[in-house]
Scaffold this motif. Structure first.
Motif, mmCIF file in Angstrom:
data_model
loop_
_atom_site.group_PDB
_atom_site.id
_atom_site.type_symbol
_atom_site.label_atom_id
_atom_site.label_comp_id
_atom_site.label_asym_id
_atom_site.label_seq_id
_atom_site.Cartn_x
_atom_site.Cartn_y
_atom_site.Cartn_z
ATOM 1 N N LEU A 105 0.840 -1.190 0.000
ATOM 2 C CA LEU A 105 0.000 0.000 0.000
ATOM 3 C C LEU A 105 0.878 1.244 0.000
ATOM 4 O O LEU A 105 1.948 1.261 0.606
ATOM 5 C CB LEU A 105 -0.905 0.031 1.231
ATOM 6 C CG LEU A 105 -2.065 -0.967 1.321
ATOM 7 C CD1 LEU A 105 -2.807 -0.773 2.637
ATOM 8 C CD2 LEU A 105 -3.013 -0.820 0.152
ATOM 9 N N SER B 221 2.357 -1.761 -5.889
ATOM 10 C CA SER B 221 1.654 -1.314 -4.692
ATOM 11 C C SER B 221 0.354 -0.592 -5.028
ATOM 12 O O SER B 221 0.269 0.142 -6.004
ATOM 13 C CB SER B 221 2.557 -0.387 -3.866
ATOM 14 O OG SER B 221 3.789 -1.005 -3.586
ATOM 15 N N ARG B 222 -0.640 -0.798 -4.199
ATOM 16 C CA ARG B 222 -1.927 -0.127 -4.349
ATOM 17 C C ARG B 222 -1.878 1.239 -3.696
ATOM 18 O O ARG B 222 -1.399 1.392 -2.577
ATOM 19 C CB ARG B 222 -3.033 -0.965 -3.719
ATOM 20 C CG ARG B 222 -4.392 -0.265 -3.654
ATOM 21 C CD ARG B 222 -5.442 -1.147 -3.011
ATOM 22 N NE ARG B 222 -6.697 -0.441 -2.843
ATOM 23 C CZ ARG B 222 -7.800 -0.970 -2.323
ATOM 24 N NH1 ARG B 222 -7.784 -2.243 -1.930
ATOM 25 N NH2 ARG B 222 -8.899 -0.263 -2.196
#
Length: 204
Positions: free
Chosen positions: A70, A86-87
């Motif tokens: 994240l 990654s979000r």
């Protein structure tokens, strides 16, 4: 700010963040950065502080190498993040970080989310990840445990409030020890107590 951090921490937990999970913070100097840092700690995660001014190649490498799944960012900065990996969680478009008002039909739910989460953890759990400059090759990650931060904070408290330094200026890195404590104040004065201040080297 603490209530906003609590809400964001609950959201991070819902997204799978737990003890030792690395969460990147990709923000300029902004109050949201403090909210983001606090929220990661409250969720039990480990902070990876990224500088938006660094080349995209470095950012991509560090995100991949650290395993951060994240990234907390603003919409304007999200375009600088790698397309894959990654979000991104956008703090300026997320209701969890936009209002501190506990009113309306969702008042009960929002009040519950404003409560401080209490993650389980140990002193040897990961708290902070930082990377070298990479001037001699690829950047190298340094994993810092909670017990190391406690020891460092205790040492700094003893140094700057004890008898080891006379009143005046002392060389130090505000970004290092305030960043390690979760409060990155790069290029700002840091008051260390007993009349001492840490200042950027170029100002000394």
């Amino acid at each position: 700010m603490d209530r906003l951090a609590n809400r964001l921490a609950h959201r991070l937990t819902a997204l799978g963040v737990g003890v030792g999970n690395v969460v990147a913070v990709f923000l300029d100097q902004h109050s949201d950065r403090i909210v983001a840092l606090l929220s990661v700690r409250k969720a039990g995660g480990a902070v990876l502080l990224l500088d938006p001014s660094y080349p995209q190649e470095r950012t991509a490498f560090v995100l991949n190498d650290s395993g951060a799944h994240l990234v907390l960012a603003h919409a304007a900065l999200a375009a600088r993040l790698p397309a894959q990996g990654s979000r991104a969680v956008l703090l300026d478009t997320d209701s969890d970080t936009q209002s501190d008002a506990d009113a309306g039909p969702d008042a009960v739910a929002r009040a519950a989310l404003a409560q401080t989460p209490v993650p389980e953890g140990r002193s040897q759990d990961l708290a902070f990840v930082t990377y070298t400059s990479g001037s001699t090759g690829r950047p190298k990650g340094v994993a810092i445990e909670h017990r190391s931060l406690v020891a460092y904070a205790d040492a700094m408290t003893r140094v700057f409030t004890g008898t080891g330094i006379t009143r005046g200026r002392a060389w130090g890195s505000p970004s290092r020890w305030t960043g390690a404590a979760g409060m990155p104040l790069r290029d700002r004065h840091v008051h260390a107590g007993d009349g001492h201040s840490l200042v950027p080297r170029r100002e000394a």
